[in-house]
Design a protein around this motif. Sequence first.
Motif, PDB file in Angstrom:
ATOM      1  N   ALA A  18       0.840  -1.197   0.000  1.00  0.00           N
ATOM      2  CA  ALA A  18       0.000   0.000   0.000  1.00  0.00           C
ATOM      3  C   ALA A  18       0.877   1.249   0.000  1.00  0.00           C
ATOM      4  CB  ALA A  18      -0.917   0.003   1.213  1.00  0.00           C
ATOM      5  N   PHE A  19       0.426   2.247  -0.711  1.00  0.00           N
ATOM      6  CA  PHE A  19       1.097   3.540  -0.759  1.00  0.00           C
ATOM      7  C   PHE A  19       0.101   4.596  -0.294  1.00  0.00           C
ATOM      8  CE2 PHE A  19       3.003   0.938  -4.081  1.00  0.00           C
ATOM      9  CZ  PHE A  19       4.350   1.079  -3.815  1.00  0.00           C
ATOM     10  N   THR A  20       0.570   5.510   0.529  1.00  0.00           N
ATOM     11  CA  THR A  20      -0.287   6.573   1.049  1.00  0.00           C
ATOM     12  C   THR A  20       0.400   7.915   0.835  1.00  0.00           C
ATOM     13  OG1 THR A  20      -1.178   5.093   2.730  1.00  0.00           O
ATOM     14  CG2 THR A  20      -1.498   7.431   3.082  1.00  0.00           C
ATOM     15  N   THR A  71      -6.251  12.466   1.875  1.00  0.00           N
ATOM     16  CA  THR A  71      -5.358  11.316   2.009  1.00  0.00           C
ATOM     17  C   THR A  71      -5.716  10.294   0.937  1.00  0.00           C
ATOM     18  OG1 THR A  71      -5.215  11.668   4.386  1.00  0.00           O
ATOM     19  CG2 THR A  71      -4.539   9.505   3.549  1.00  0.00           C
ATOM     20  N   LEU A  72      -4.735   9.969   0.109  1.00  0.00           N
ATOM     21  CA  LEU A  72      -4.909   8.957  -0.932  1.00  0.00           C
ATOM     22  C   LEU A  72      -4.172   7.697  -0.524  1.00  0.00           C
ATOM     23  CD1 LEU A  72      -4.345  10.809  -4.323  1.00  0.00           C
ATOM     24  CD2 LEU A  72      -6.427   9.751  -3.535  1.00  0.00           C
ATOM     25  N   THR A  73      -4.842   6.570  -0.678  1.00  0.00           N
ATOM     26  CA  THR A  73      -4.230   5.275  -0.396  1.00  0.00           C
ATOM     27  C   THR A  73      -4.398   4.385  -1.617  1.00  0.00           C
ATOM     28  OG1 THR A  73      -4.811   5.512   1.931  1.00  0.00           O
ATOM     29  CG2 THR A  73      -4.181   3.311   1.176  1.00  0.00           C
ATOM     30  N   PHE A  74      -3.285   3.845  -2.088  1.00  0.00           N
ATOM     31  CA  PHE A  74      -3.277   2.922  -3.217  1.00  0.00           C
ATOM     32  C   PHE A  74      -2.893   1.556  -2.674  1.00  0.00           C
ATOM     33  CE2 PHE A  74      -1.974   7.118  -4.585  1.00  0.00           C
ATOM     34  CZ  PHE A  74      -2.827   7.368  -5.640  1.00  0.00           C
ATOM     35  N   ASP A  75      -3.786   0.565  -2.825  1.00  0.00           N
ATOM     36  CA  ASP A  75      -3.478  -0.786  -2.373  1.00  0.00           C
ATOM     37  C   ASP A  75      -3.986  -1.791  -3.406  1.00  0.00           C
ATOM     38  OD1 ASP A  75      -6.225  -0.868  -1.962  1.00  0.00           O
ATOM     39  OD2 ASP A  75      -6.076  -0.742   0.210  1.00  0.00           O
ATOM     40  N   ILE A 131      -8.119   2.439  -5.168  1.00  0.00           N
ATOM     41  CA  ILE A 131      -7.696   3.760  -4.729  1.00  0.00           C
ATOM     42  C   ILE A 131      -8.722   4.277  -3.733  1.00  0.00           C
ATOM     43  CG2 ILE A 131      -7.161   6.116  -5.452  1.00  0.00           C
ATOM     44  CD1 ILE A 131      -6.592   4.973  -8.263  1.00  0.00           C
ATOM     45  N   LYS A 132      -8.249   4.676  -2.567  1.00  0.00           N
ATOM     46  CA  LYS A 132      -9.130   5.239  -1.542  1.00  0.00           C
ATOM     47  C   LYS A 132      -8.726   6.692  -1.329  1.00  0.00           C
ATOM     48  CE  LYS A 132      -9.525   0.862   0.817  1.00  0.00           C
ATOM     49  NZ  LYS A 132      -8.366   0.015   0.859  1.00  0.00           N
ATOM     50  N   SER A 133      -9.725   7.556  -1.320  1.00  0.00           N
ATOM     51  CA  SER A 133      -9.507   8.976  -1.087  1.00  0.00           C
ATOM     52  C   SER A 133     -10.415   9.409   0.046  1.00  0.00           C
ATOM     53  CB  SER A 133      -9.837   9.769  -2.349  1.00  0.00           C
ATOM     54  OG  SER A 133      -9.767  11.147  -2.090  1.00  0.00           O
ATOM     55  N   SER A 134      -9.843  10.152   0.989  1.00  0.00           N
ATOM     56  CA  SER A 134     -10.676  10.618   2.095  1.00  0.00           C
ATOM     57  C   SER A 134     -10.164  11.959   2.607  1.00  0.00           C
ATOM     58  CB  SER A 134     -10.701   9.592   3.231  1.00  0.00           C
ATOM     59  OG  SER A 134      -9.411   9.423   3.759  1.00  0.00           O
ATOM     60  N   ASN A 135     -11.112  12.779   2.990  1.00  0.00           N
ATOM     61  CA  ASN A 135     -10.821  14.000   3.723  1.00  0.00           C
ATOM     62  C   ASN A 135     -11.933  14.163   4.755  1.00  0.00           C
ATOM     63  OD1 ASN A 135     -13.006  15.099   2.362  1.00  0.00           O
ATOM     64  ND2 ASN A 135     -11.820  16.598   1.235  1.00  0.00           N
ATOM     65  N   HIS A 136     -11.968  15.283   5.409  1.00  0.00           N
ATOM     66  CA  HIS A 136     -12.927  15.492   6.492  1.00  0.00           C
ATOM     67  C   HIS A 136     -14.376  15.459   5.994  1.00  0.00           C
ATOM     68  CE1 HIS A 136     -14.288  16.784  10.396  1.00  0.00           C
ATOM     69  NE2 HIS A 136     -14.904  17.831   9.861  1.00  0.00           N
ATOM     70  N   GLN A 187       3.076  15.412  -8.627  1.00  0.00           N
ATOM     71  CA  GLN A 187       3.900  16.025  -7.589  1.00  0.00           C
ATOM     72  C   GLN A 187       3.761  15.303  -6.252  1.00  0.00           C
ATOM     73  OE1 GLN A 187       2.820  20.120  -7.328  1.00  0.00           O
ATOM     74  NE2 GLN A 187       3.562  20.621  -9.372  1.00  0.00           N
ATOM     75  N   ILE A 188       2.625  14.678  -6.019  1.00  0.00           N
ATOM     76  CA  ILE A 188       2.396  14.019  -4.732  1.00  0.00           C
ATOM     77  C   ILE A 188       2.685  12.528  -4.795  1.00  0.00           C
ATOM     78  CG2 ILE A 188       0.677  15.706  -4.029  1.00  0.00           C
ATOM     79  CD1 ILE A 188      -1.444  13.537  -4.695  1.00  0.00           C
ATOM     80  N   LEU A 189       3.029  12.012  -5.979  1.00  0.00           N
ATOM     81  CA  LEU A 189       3.251  10.579  -6.147  1.00  0.00           C
ATOM     82  C   LEU A 189       4.734  10.265  -6.303  1.00  0.00           C
ATOM     83  CD1 LEU A 189       0.400   9.819  -8.704  1.00  0.00           C
ATOM     84  CD2 LEU A 189       0.349   9.497  -6.232  1.00  0.00           C
TER      85      LEU A 189
END
Length: 155
Positions: free
Chosen positions: A2-4, A91-95, A99-104, A139-141
């Motif tokens: 997993a990558f976050t 927050t992005l999570t790749f597993d 792909i999971k994306s979450s914020n408030h 830029q974030i990866l």
Amino acid sequence: MAFTTTYTLDKPYFYECFDESLPYSKRAKPKYFLLVLLIALGLFGIYGLDDHYLGTFMIMLAVLECVAFYYRRPWWVTRQMFSRASGSEVTLTFDDEGIKSSNHYKSYQLAWQDITEVVNTPNGLLIKNKSGMQYISKQILSPETLDFINKKATQ
């Protein structure tokens, strides 16, 4: 495996998102048919029906459509900046699942089998699925994350 990673939904990110995804969207070109139709109806209203108010209204709608097309980038970014998620950290999570994306304010998950195409743009990735497109900036990866995404998307 997993990558976050995390990023902030700010104005520069929204501008990058718009610029990178525009060539792949349906809004890349003006609505020529609508413009011609509105102008033709306007001219018909003025000369055919002798109704100057109706004709002028139709022609002004065509002008408004041109203005909306010209200012689509700042309008889209402004709408995003007024959203409640603007300024929040995502927050992005790749597993192996997707792909999971979450914020408030919102979270979603995109499974790898739902992804129809991954388009590499100069500054990021466009993840296409049945319901639309998602943009992720390079830029974030990390390079490992990019390799993981490309490998999973082609399976």
